[in-house]
Motif scaffolding. Structure first.
Motif, short mmCIF file in Angstrom:
data_model
loop_
_atom_site.label_atom_id
_atom_site.label_comp_id
_atom_site.label_asym_id
_atom_site.label_seq_id
_atom_site.Cartn_x
_atom_site.Cartn_y
_atom_site.Cartn_z
N PHE A 1 0.85 -1.18 0.00
CA PHE A 1 0.00 0.00 0.00
C PHE A 1 0.89 1.23 0.00
N CYS A 2 0.29 2.37 -0.37
CA CYS A 2 1.03 3.63 -0.36
C CYS A 2 0.07 4.76 0.02
N VAL B 1 -3.79 -4.12 -5.49
CA VAL B 1 -4.80 -3.17 -5.90
C VAL B 1 -5.64 -3.70 -7.05
N GLY B 2 -4.99 -4.33 -8.00
CA GLY B 2 -5.69 -4.86 -9.16
C GLY B 2 -6.28 -3.75 -10.00
N ASP B 3 -7.50 -3.93 -10.43
CA ASP B 3 -8.13 -2.93 -11.30
C ASP B 3 -8.86 -1.84 -10.52
N ALA C 1 8.83 -4.23 -10.16
CA ALA C 1 8.35 -4.72 -8.86
C ALA C 1 7.02 -4.06 -8.51
N PHE C 2 6.88 -2.78 -8.84
CA PHE C 2 5.62 -2.07 -8.59
C PHE C 2 4.48 -2.68 -9.39
N GLU C 3 4.70 -2.98 -10.65
CA GLU C 3 3.64 -3.57 -11.47
C GLU C 3 3.11 -4.85 -10.83
#
Length: 104
Positions: free
Chosen positions: A39-40, A100-102, A91-93
């Protein structure tokens, strides 16, 4: 502990987390948070938006971000975020898809 006290303590902990991320450690990149924790800051603003929606309060993505960031997101990004290298982006992708997904 009664429900009102619990709610107040949870709200205080959230405000402290926000202050830590926004004031104490603005140097920590959102992409690094997502890669390490799933999360961010943007997730926190989205969760704020979702909580508002659950209560019948209409709030757009940018409005929720401005509430959380205390300024327009573009301003925060320009002041605090840096470009990530290819490895960090990859790595983020993966992390984004898993966490998070869509919904992003």
């Amino acid at each position: 502990m009664d429900d009102q006290t619990r709610i107040e303590l949870e709200a205080a902990a959230f405000r402290r987390l926000r202050r830590h991320l926004m004031e104490d450690r603005p140097d920590v990149q959102n992409i690094d948070l997502m890669n390490l924790a799933g999360f961010c800051r943007n997730c926190l603003s989205r969760w704020y938006q979702e909580a508002a929606a659950e209560r019948g309060i209409e709030m757009g993505k940018e409005e929720a971000r401005e509430v959380f960031y205390g300024m327009p997101y573009a301003d925060w990004k320009a002041r605090n975020q840096t470009e990530a290298d290819a490895e960090t982006q990859a790595a983020f992708e993966k992390s984004f898809a898993e966490n998070v997904g869509d919904r992003g």
